[in-house]
Design an enzyme around this catalytic site. Sequence first.
Site, PDB file in Angstrom:
ATOM      1  N   ASP A 293       0.642  -0.878   0.054  1.00 11.94           N
ATOM      2  CA  ASP A 293      -0.102   0.229  -0.213  1.00 11.94           C
ATOM      3  C   ASP A 293       0.934   1.128  -0.265  1.00 11.94           C
ATOM      4  OD1 ASP A 293      -1.673  -2.722   1.250  1.00 11.94           O
ATOM      5  OD2 ASP A 293      -2.737  -1.106   2.019  1.00 11.94           O
TER       6      ASP A 293
ATOM      7  N   GLU B 289      -4.086   1.839  -2.842  1.00  9.06           N
ATOM      8  CA  GLU B 289      -5.281   2.007  -2.222  1.00  9.06           C
ATOM      9  C   GLU B 289      -5.197   3.908  -1.469  1.00  9.06           C
ATOM     10  OE1 GLU B 289      -7.502   0.229   0.699  1.00  9.06           O
ATOM     11  OE2 GLU B 289      -6.321  -0.282   2.014  1.00  9.06           O
TER      12      GLU B 289
ATOM     13  N   HIS C 146     -10.462   0.587   0.462  1.00 10.25           N
ATOM     14  CA  HIS C 146     -10.277   1.809   0.541  1.00 10.25           C
ATOM     15  C   HIS C 146     -10.126   2.348  -1.226  1.00 10.25           C
ATOM     16  CE1 HIS C 146      -9.538   3.573   4.093  1.00 10.25           C
ATOM     17  NE2 HIS C 146      -9.228   2.884   4.840  1.00 10.25           N
TER      18      HIS C 146
ATOM     19  N   HIS D 279      -5.982  -8.650   0.417  1.00 10.97           N
ATOM     20  CA  HIS D 279      -5.939  -8.158   1.030  1.00 10.97           C
ATOM     21  C   HIS D 279      -7.154  -7.360   2.455  1.00 10.97           C
ATOM     22  CE1 HIS D 279      -5.364  -2.647   1.294  1.00 10.97           C
ATOM     23  NE2 HIS D 279      -6.317  -3.058   1.481  1.00 10.97           N
TER      24      HIS D 279
ATOM     25  N   HIS E 287      -2.767  -4.146   3.740  1.00  9.84           N
ATOM     26  CA  HIS E 287      -3.765  -3.847   3.885  1.00  9.84           C
ATOM     27  C   HIS E 287      -3.035  -3.222   5.307  1.00  9.84           C
ATOM     28  CE1 HIS E 287      -7.829  -2.543   5.356  1.00  9.84           C
ATOM     29  NE2 HIS E 287      -7.537  -3.574   6.881  1.00  9.84           N
TER      30      HIS E 287
ATOM     31  N   HIS F 235      -0.662  -2.619   6.626  1.00 13.93           N
ATOM     32  CA  HIS F 235       0.239  -1.566   6.452  1.00 13.93           C
ATOM     33  C   HIS F 235       1.859  -1.975   7.017  1.00 13.93           C
ATOM     34  CE1 HIS F 235      -1.726   1.707   5.094  1.00 13.93           C
ATOM     35  NE2 HIS F 235      -2.245   0.835   4.323  1.00 13.93           N
TER      36      HIS F 235
HETATM   37 FE   LIG Z   1      -3.638   0.391   3.070  1.00 17.94          FE
HETATM   38 FE   LIG Z   2      -6.895  -0.988   3.183  1.00 21.15          FE
END
Ligand SMILES: [Fe+2]
Ligand SMILES: [Fe+2]
Length: 272
Positions: free
Chosen positions: A8, A39, A68, A153, A178, A180
């Site tokens: 991400d 995202e 997102h 994700h 997702h 991170h």
């Molecule tokens: Fe994310």
């Molecule tokens: Fe996410």
Amino acid sequence: MKFLFLGDVVGKSGRDAVAERLPNIISKYGFDFVVINGENASHGRGLTEAHFKGLRDAGADIVTLGDHAFDQREALSYIERENTLIRPINFAPGAPGRGAMMVEGRNGHRVLVVNALGRVFMQPADDPFRAVEAALAEAPLGEVVDAVIVDFHTEATSEIQAMGFFLDGRASLVVGTHTHIPTSDHRILKGGTALMADAGMCGDFDSIIGVDAEEPLNRFLTGIPNGRFTPSDGEATLCGVAVQTDPRTGLAQKVLPVRIGGTLNQAEPIFG
Ligand SMILES: [Fe+2]
Ligand SMILES: [Fe+2]
């Protein structure tokens, strides 16, 4: 074949790091294909068309999304025109865009990329396992495509590992996005699928998952929102995973973590 997956991208710091570093990384290591999860690229929420094009210009062959996906409303329309941008395949029927795409990389390799959303600690979504399986059945690894890359994700590492075992032998890489936060469990399963529970983010790690610590910390301490989340603007680390595949089968021969620049910078080169 060698390909790179980056997690991400968060805000301007993440976008700048991709734009500044990715072209050199691609030429230095000879990557044939690059996938980036975008995202959170636009101020931490979604992906504008301009920022999508920025990721493509830097070297992304395919950009993936997540929960997102449509935070920037313009994505609801421009995703229909783009053939290198995908959103989770198990969104409700009728959602704009597609969840899987087969494209040709810079050196002629045919690659299938699939994006799916998990269901553990996430908003309701259709069954990701059967949805991904159906996409893979249309372009079998080693027969129709040279590589299959699955961006799963979700929040729970167990769910991503389950997807890895479910697809073992049918995908080149199953990687989580997702959270991170990059994990260090990268390995190759018995059937030849590379698996890593989370790629981590391309963002500033002097933060709480990419945003300035003050407001998320306040919410944990008081339970009372006191403002918006602000993407951190320090130097980003590019986080992801690099995979080398067997040209005959498309299965993984090597899988290595990537953490370049910023707080989490790794000392060693990706491929020794
Ligand atoms: Fe994310
Ligand atoms: Fe996410």
